[in-house]
Each structure stands twice: as C-alpha cells, then as structure tokens.
Scaffold this active site. Sequence first.
Site, PDB file in Angstrom:
ATOM      1  N   GLU A 133      34.248-112.568  52.113  1.00 38.81           N
ATOM      2  CA  GLU A 133      33.586-111.966  53.305  1.00 38.81           C
ATOM      3  C   GLU A 133      34.315-110.695  53.771  1.00 38.81           C
ATOM      4  O   GLU A 133      33.636-109.803  54.264  1.00 38.81           O
ATOM      5  CB  GLU A 133      33.517-112.992  54.438  1.00 38.81           C
ATOM      6  N   ASP A 166      34.672-116.618  45.679  1.00 38.48           N
ATOM      7  CA  ASP A 166      34.657-117.241  47.010  1.00 38.48           C
ATOM      8  C   ASP A 166      35.465-116.367  47.978  1.00 38.48           C
ATOM      9  O   ASP A 166      36.132-115.414  47.562  1.00 38.48           O
ATOM     10  CB  ASP A 166      35.294-118.634  46.856  1.00 38.48           C
ATOM     11  N   ASP A 194      29.648-123.297  52.812  1.00 38.69           N
ATOM     12  CA  ASP A 194      30.043-124.656  53.191  1.00 38.69           C
ATOM     13  C   ASP A 194      29.068-125.341  54.123  1.00 38.69           C
ATOM     14  O   ASP A 194      29.285-125.434  55.328  1.00 38.69           O
ATOM     15  CB  ASP A 194      31.441-124.617  53.817  1.00 38.69           C
TER      16      ASP A 194
HETATM   17  O1  MIG Z   1      38.071-122.735  52.625  1.00 36.08           O
HETATM   18  O2  MIG Z   1      37.974-123.189  47.187  1.00 36.08           O
HETATM   19  O3  MIG Z   1      32.876-122.323  50.119  1.00 36.08           O
HETATM   20  O4  MIG Z   1      32.880-123.969  47.895  1.00 36.08           O
HETATM   21  O5  MIG Z   1      35.213-125.403  47.323  1.00 36.08           O
HETATM   22  C1  MIG Z   1      37.717-123.456  51.508  1.00 36.08           C
HETATM   23  C2  MIG Z   1      37.765-124.231  48.063  1.00 36.08           C
HETATM   24  C3  MIG Z   1      37.644-122.530  50.329  1.00 36.08           C
HETATM   25  C4  MIG Z   1      35.256-122.519  50.288  1.00 36.08           C
HETATM   26  C5  MIG Z   1      34.062-122.574  49.397  1.00 36.08           C
HETATM   27  C6  MIG Z   1      34.003-123.909  48.725  1.00 36.08           C
HETATM   28  C7  MIG Z   1      35.257-124.131  47.921  1.00 36.08           C
HETATM   29  C8  MIG Z   1      36.478-124.039  48.833  1.00 36.08           C
HETATM   30  N1  MIG Z   1      36.478-122.762  49.531  1.00 36.08           N
END
Ligand code: MIG
Length: 795
Positions: free
Chosen positions: A409, A406, A480
């Site tokens: 980016e 995650d 998200d």
């Molecule tokens: O800013 O790890 O897209 O799937 O549950 C939130 C917490 C950070 C974003 C991800 C989401 C995940 C969440 N993450």
Amino acid sequence: MFGKIIGFEQVDNKIHIGFEEQNVIVEIISASIINFFSPLKREQRLSKAVEDLKVQKCSFSVDSKEDKIIIATDKLNVNIFDDFKVDIYDDSWNILCEDYRGDRKPFVRRGVDGGWAVAAEEGHELKDGDNKLRVQVLKKMEEDMYFYGFGEKTGHLNKKGYHYKMWNTDDPKPHVESFEALYKSIPFFIGLKEKQAFGIFFDNTFESHFDIGKENSDYYYFGAVDGNLDYYFIYGPSMKEVVNRYTDLTGRTPLPQLWTLGYQQCRWAYVPEQRLMEIAKEFRNRDIPCDALYLDIDYMDGYRVFTWDKNKFPNPKEMLSELKQNGFKVVTIIDPGVKKDKGYEIYDKGIKNGYFAADKDNIPYVNKVWPGDALYPDFPNEKVRNWWAENQKIMMDYGVSGIWNDMNEPASFNGPLPDDVVFNNDGIITDHREMHNVFGHYMSKATYEGIKKYTNKRPFVITRACYAGTQKYSTVWTGDNQSLWEHLRMSLPMLMNLGLSGITFCGTDVGGFGFDCTAELLSRWVQVGCFTPLFRNHSSIMTRDQEPWAFDKQTEDINRKYIKLRYKLIPYLYDTLWKQKSSGLPLIRPLMLHYQEDENTYEINDEFLCGENILVAPVIEQGKTARMVYLPKGSNWVDYWTKEVFQGGKYIVKEAPLDLCPVYIKQGTIIPNYPVQNYIGEKKIEELTLDIYPAADDTEIKYVHYQDDGESFEYRKGVYNLYEFLIKGSDDLKGIAIRINKTYRAYRDSYHSFKFKINNIKPAEILADGKAIEFKIVEGAIEFLVESETEIYIK
Ligand code: MIG
C-alpha cells in the site's frame, strides 16, 4: 477558481481554453471519450494508468455562442461555461452529466457540547471531513441514478449515498460498510441514468474523494488533495461500452497461464517443507484437484525478501521440482520492505545504488515491517523497477511459479510514511503523497516484467495494492477479509465492482482470512469461489485449519464437488478471458451489465454472472436452505441441476440444501467443458465436451472457443486455434442442425473429438454428415461423440 472564459483554440484533437485564472485542455479521445484537463500541479498529464493513449481520429465541431463553448462529436454534445462548468449531453441533447452550480452544502453532524469527546474516549470514531480538496468537480445528481465501480469497496453494488476515499490502506480490522478506503485505489465509476451509462475516470494518484450524494443529495463530487484536474468522461450508452472503453484506456488483463484458473490453496503459513508436502499429498490422496500452493512470509530467512530459511526448506529447488512433478505450482510471497541489514545482498545493492525512497535530506527512509527496520524500494523509478525485475530471477531459478506481492500500500508498522518521503518518478522528483497510491502498481509492474523476462511465460503476479491500470500486470485479491458470513456476502458486490473497474482477475480469500471458519461457511464460500476469477482458499496463522478436508466428510465432499466443477468450467473461463481481450468485460459481472434494460437488476447484490451465460445465486446466509432468485428479463434460464426452464423477468424460490449452489444457464448457449483433472495439464485434452442448452425457438446460437498452449506468449504471434459452434433449431423445432467449424488453426494440438451433451431434447435420430450415429441418454441429456468439423442433424 477558473474565472471567465477568455478564448479558445483548437489544435488537432485538443481544444485549449483560456480562462481568467487557469488554462484547460479538452481533448477529444474519441467520439465517446473526452478528457478534461487543467494543469493545476504540472503541465504534463503523466498518467500512471493510461500508458498508451490511443486517440481515435473523429470529426467534431467547436463553436462559441454567447456564454459558452459548444463541442459536438457524433455521440456527445459538450457545453463549457465560465468557471470551467461542463454539461454533457447525448447526441439528442438528453442531459447525461451536468456540473453542479453553487458551493458544497454538507449536512451538519449534530452533537452536544463535550459529548463527542466522551464518546471518542469510549472508542467511537468520527469520519474525517474532506474540506482540504484542491481539485474538485461537483456534478448535479439527477433523479433516478445508480453508481458502480470505484474498485475495491465494501458495502453494496450501488454506491449512491456513500463517500469513499482513494488512499491505499491496510487496516486489519474487519472490513465493514463504513470503511471508506481499502488496499486499492481505482478512481473510476459508472453512472447509470435512465438506462444510459457513462463512466468517469479521475486520473489523479493523490488522496482522492468520491462523494456520491452523501453530504447532499443535490450533487455528487470527486476531488483530490493535490495534483491536476484530469478526468475522462466515457460515454456508453451501454455499461458494456463504458467498461470496454475504460479498459481500452487503462489496459486489459492479458491471458494468464491456464493453471492459474485452477484451484489454489494458501495459508499463513505452510512451513516447514514437510507441512507443505503433506498438504500437497492430502489433495491427491483425497481426490481434490489443486494447481497451486503458496508460501507466506515464513519461508524467508528472517523475512528477508528473495531468501529462503534453509532450516525450514533445506533444498527449495528439489522440493519445488518434486511438487511440480505432481502438478503443484508454488507461489511465494514477496513484500516490498527490504530488511535494513548490512551484508544482505538486496539491501547492500539497494543502498549502494540509491534504490530506496529517501527522506527530504536524501537519507534512505526507514520504517518497520516484518523484517524489523526496513526500506522501501523507489518503485516509481524505472531503474529501481529494473533491479526489482532482475531479483525475480532468484525466485524463478528456484522453480517458483508466481509471485505474491503483499504489504504494498505500502504498509508500515511504525506509523504511516510521512508525506514528504521522496520518490523519483522516472526523473520527476515527487513525494509519498503522489506515489502512495501507485506504489503497489509499480511494484506489480516490476514483478511482471521480471517474471516475463526470465521465464518467457505469462507471469502470474498477485497483488494487494493497486491503482487503475494494474490489471495489465497483476491479479488481485481483496486482502484480509475474515471468516464471517457478512464478508462472504460483501465479497460479491466488491468483486463485481472490481470487475467493472477493469480488474478482471480478482478474488477473495475463500473461507476468510482472519477468524475461525465454520464447516458451513466454507461450504458456501467454495460454491462462490468456484465461479469467481481467482479461486484461492487462504487463512491466517493461528486460525483453525481451513483446507477442504479440515472439517467433516460432508464439507470435504462439497469442496470436492465445486472444485471439480471448476475444472470442468476451465475452457469456459478461459474463453471468457480471451474474449475480454477485445471486449474488456470481466469474468464476474453484475446482472445489469447484460440486462441494463431490466431495472430489477440494478441493485442485485447477491447474484452474479460468471461470464455472460452462467448466473450464480449462492446462499450466503447461515442456516438457509432456500433462497429467492431473480432471473433477468430478456432470456430464459435453465436450472443447471434440474434442467428446468424458467422465463426471465421474475423471482423464483430455489431450494438449496448445503451441497447445492443455485446456478442457471442462459437458454440458447453452449458451455464448453474439460474433463476433471487433478491439475491443469495432467491429461492431454483431446476431447472437448459441449454442454448445450438449445434455444426455445429458431435463434441461431454461436459460440467461439479458443485454444492455445495455455502458458507461453506464442498466441501473440497467432499460434492458437479457434472453433466455431453453430446451432440452429428449425422453426417448428422438429430438428436441430449443428456445425463445427475450425475457423482458425495455427496451434498444433487440437481436439480429436467433440462430445455433445444436449439438454432438454428428445431426439428420434441423429445424423452426422448424413449418417445415423449412436447416442445415449445420461442424466436426462443426450450424449454423442463426433470427430472434427462435422455437420450434425438432430431429428
Ligand atoms: O499483516 O504475510 O493480506 O494474505 O497472509 C499480515 C502474512 C501480512 C497480509 C496479507 C495476508 C498474508 C499476511 N499478510
């Protein structure tokens, strides 16, 4: 910018053209793929997406005539003029793609003096312009054009009239049509013009822009703020060929482990251990299949990657092994941000070896993410990737089954990374501007390599950010989304366009991530999830529970029904993935991919094909219990639930109460089914069911089914089985002959029997190898069993 043509020289498959101001190379990759390159930034191409460029030797000619250079392959004619203007024609000189002559003429955004300042104060946002493009190609907009692909974008299937930006972006606001960028950047699109398709892959990792006739309907353009001019023109004429060739260039999704096609349950956050175990137990108690559970950031010790919070999970190894005995694989999140924390092994080692991106004074760059002050591994550097790959061992040793990447980016809480943050791209010192869009790509690659090395199984990696080519390493999810009907609606074109952009294994958070889901929304979303590649329910902390049983009995029943259907379809999905290795065709497909001749399919946003043979027309509006379904021309379609047959080429109305998702099977096909299991591998599958939809005439149906161990790389050494099912009706349709051939056998397990389920026939007698056998009628279909490799005749 380029000036007049001075001359050209052909070296092998490359045509070097000298212009007054710049040199370019036109490379003939194959008769249908041509690369246009100018070293505006650096001499080499250095693609991150095309790792293994396969040039297919082909004959072509190059001539110069008056004001142009003419290149001709067997498929394409290319005219190149001064200023590097390029016009591309098919082999009969029909124009496919013509450079626009003249400058950009953007529309004017009208305002009144001072008006905008006030509007901005109220919170209105103005779109950025993009007059800062250093690389830019304008193409003439032809009449009657449609545009698809572009990776993960909001909006509709056809992108004509919109502008998109490729800059991996984590924006937690609800994603709507006006978003120009999301988490992924795939600078590839497909143009469809008078039934002919071509693709353009603009291989540039800097911030790039695609304007598809938005600023002016006379042209469309693509360009980037920096980097080389480097694009591939990929001819079809069928869209299938474009996708095939694009994925041949950038790579295809390797076969995943079979369990990854099962149902997956996620939530931010299943902690502590007791909560995770409770979730696992609920699935089994409630008879709802599930293969994977996820641990989000809270399993870690202070958000330190590759650690566990031992208060919440005192003995991860034991816990994971207990879950595994029950068929649950656990996937843990790993973010890129490494906590700045002396004494924390990962940080110490990274600092010691210079593994983090640094500022221009070579001081490791610090921003803020979940763990607070954090550093960004220099993933573009192979040494760093190797280190990151090694770190996977920590998780694998605990018994983790997959890694969820995650925030890559990369996201940052303390403002964006400055442009001049330094990365070392395998020896080439470069900056954030060039590496931003491939940060997630390289992270996934490192994760993939590590898991592969330490498990020797097919890695399961799921990433949020990616670039073209990431499909070789990772599954993706679309970040998200929210529990909004609009987001369910939008997920279909988004996933279809991702599929066309090479991302075969993709999915959205089923039920929606942010906001609170409703019973009805989850019921409809699970009906879509059932037929989309990655089937994962996920929701955010503090939103209402969203597990299949979180609402009422009816919602739970609907979840169970579609999750079970998913498990029946596993061999069909797996076969489709196996075929994808050579076809490049994704799992979720827009209708026009197979029905390019039928213009009615070009703008269908709310139906999709799952593989080639299942058409899904889900209900995606609250309160609706009927919908219009378009069935494409060229096939007959069988209602999956009633077995009623419809001719393609028309709209029908289908009643769809809450527990029914309209599904149509192409007539003249076979859908292989497994028995429902609580999880993949629970049962040894010794019998394959063949759900058969006989053709209406004497067309022969052939279906190839693939079987292997579903987890290792042995298949790459040829350890698998292939079965061929041939079905042929006689002219008068008085009989149907079926043959089962095991055409290739190298994998030890095989089926002991086949259960045939043949829809829409009323036989008098069934002969297997000449002997009459018994059959029964179940839900209107005839059913019978045979052993391997039998000849069957149905009278
Ligand atoms: O800013 O790890 O897209 O799937 O549950 C939130 C917490 C950070 C974003 C991800 C989401 C995940 C969440 N993450």
